[in-house]
Design an enzyme around this catalytic site. Structure first.
Site, mmCIF file in Angstrom:
data_model
loop_
_atom_site.group_PDB
_atom_site.id
_atom_site.type_symbol
_atom_site.label_atom_id
_atom_site.label_comp_id
_atom_site.label_asym_id
_atom_site.label_seq_id
_atom_site.Cartn_x
_atom_site.Cartn_y
_atom_site.Cartn_z
ATOM 1 N N SER A 1 4.909 -10.412 11.025
ATOM 2 C CA SER A 1 5.047 -11.726 11.654
ATOM 3 C C SER A 1 6.504 -12.190 11.621
ATOM 4 C CB SER A 1 4.143 -12.748 10.952
ATOM 5 O OG SER A 1 4.440 -12.772 9.572
ATOM 6 N N HIS B 1 8.446 -5.306 -1.167
ATOM 7 C CA HIS B 1 7.565 -6.229 -1.891
ATOM 8 C C HIS B 1 6.776 -5.542 -3.001
ATOM 9 C CE1 HIS B 1 7.662 -9.280 1.687
ATOM 10 N NE2 HIS B 1 8.760 -9.286 0.968
ATOM 11 N N CYS C 1 -0.279 -4.847 -22.536
ATOM 12 C CA CYS C 1 0.896 -3.973 -22.587
ATOM 13 C C CYS C 1 0.866 -3.161 -23.884
ATOM 14 C CB CYS C 1 2.149 -4.850 -22.539
ATOM 15 S SG CYS C 1 3.680 -3.956 -22.806
ATOM 16 N N ASP D 1 0.850 -1.201 0.000
ATOM 17 C CA ASP D 1 0.000 0.000 0.000
ATOM 18 C C ASP D 1 0.883 1.248 0.000
ATOM 19 O OD1 ASP D 1 0.595 0.880 2.740
ATOM 20 O OD2 ASP D 1 -0.657 -0.789 3.436
ATOM 21 N N GLN E 1 0.856 -9.460 19.199
ATOM 22 C CA GLN E 1 1.051 -10.910 19.368
ATOM 23 C C GLN E 1 2.538 -11.245 19.445
ATOM 24 O OE1 GLN E 1 -1.543 -12.924 19.521
ATOM 25 N NE2 GLN E 1 -3.067 -11.373 18.968
ATOM 26 N N ASN F 1 3.999 -5.142 18.394
ATOM 27 C CA ASN F 1 3.098 -6.167 17.847
ATOM 28 C C ASN F 1 2.194 -6.645 18.986
ATOM 29 O OD1 ASN F 1 1.996 -8.633 16.627
ATOM 30 N ND2 ASN F 1 3.665 -8.454 15.151
#
Ligand code: APR
Length: 259
Positions: free
Chosen positions: A192, A115, A150, A100, A218, A216
């Site tokens: 994570s 990424h 394309c 994002d 968790q 975090n």
């Protein structure tokens, strides 16, 4: 509280700070994390099975439709206080695994995207950058959308994200590795810490002598790498951390009207 003070002390005296983020930082903006269950047509898939070159080859309209839906969803949400707090750490290098643009919209202009991005489609065949399709509103959740062609070679246009099994963009990975090995403090937020090679970044910082602070709600495999573990959500903990480290400098909302 003692942990927040300890983390704030480390941040405040650091010369070079890296903030390394994952899907958790955007969760409170309404962007589902990668491991949240999918809905609609995608209910019977998991994100990992759609995010592969093979999935795009086998079912381009399913995969393109999923990414178009995600792009529209991201465009309709806003950076949260976690993103704003990161932007308030003015000299920090921001490295994200997220596709994002919420860090940029919060004010972290030079964010390194390990990424890729939902907003940089390219040809799957020749690699030519493609324009974003003009939009006629959000595609329905679960709708298949045939990808554009394309303009150079007529191949199918694919999302500009890194799929499972693909290499990370070299320049981004190099910039991230350099920043991680040179920093004094690395703040890892909402990841994570399980997807490599990105998950190597906080470990590299720790091996190079940096103090790692984790935010975090968790436990994660990075708990043992972090010197300080702040258990809580990014939108709650990060503004608190910035306010404690730099009491004179509140996180600013770039969307706010000047007073
Ligand atoms: N604040 C902070 N952390 C949160 C929040 C929150 N509000 N909500 C969830 N989290 C944490 C979860 O506890 C989890 O540890 O965010 C993490 C999200 O983990 P993942 O979904 O695995 O996301 P991420 O680590 O970014 O995944 C890495 O894997 O799926 C691929 O390419 C994809 O970039 C992604 C990569």
């Amino acid at each position: 509280m003692a942990d927040v003070r300890e983390a704030a002390r480390l941040l405040e005296k650091a010369q070079r700070v890296v903030v390394f983020t994952g899907a958790g930082i955007s969760a409170e903006s309404g962007v589902p994390t990668f491991r949240d269950a999918l809905t609609g047509l995608w209910e019977r898939f998991d994100a990992q099975s759609l995010a592969t070159p093979q999935a795009f080859q086998d079912d381009p309209d399913l995969v393109w439709g999923w990414y178009e839906w995600r792009r529209h969803r991201v465009s309709s949400v806003h950076p949260n206080p976690g993103h704003l707090a990161v932007a308030a750490m003015r000299n920090a290098v921001v490295i994200t695994q997220n596709v994002d643009d919420l860090h940029e919209r919060a004010g972290s202009a030079d964010t390194v995207h390990l990424h890729g991005s939902l907003f940089m489609p390219r040809c799957a065949q020749c690699g030519e950058a493609a324009a974003l399709p003009s939009t006629t509103g959000e595609p329905d959740e679960g709708r298949r959308v045939w990808p554009p062609s394309c303009v150079r070679c007529a191949g199918l246009v694919r999302p500009g994200v890194v799929w499972f099994g693909e290499a990370l963009p070299e320049a981004a990975l190099e910039a991230a590795a350099r920043a991680a090995s040179d920093c004094d403090v690395l703040l890892t937020v909402g990841t994570s810490g399980m997807v490599y090679p990105a998950a190597e970044i906080p470990r590299l910082a720790a091996r190079s002598g940096a103090a790692v602070i984790q935010v975090n709600p968790q436990p994660t495999p990075l708990d043992s790498v972090a010197l300080v573990n702040l258990r809580g959500s990014a939108a709650r903990v990060l503004p608190d951390l910035v306010a404690t480290a730099w009491p004179d400098q509140a996180a600013e909302d770039p969307a706010a009207e000047p007073s």
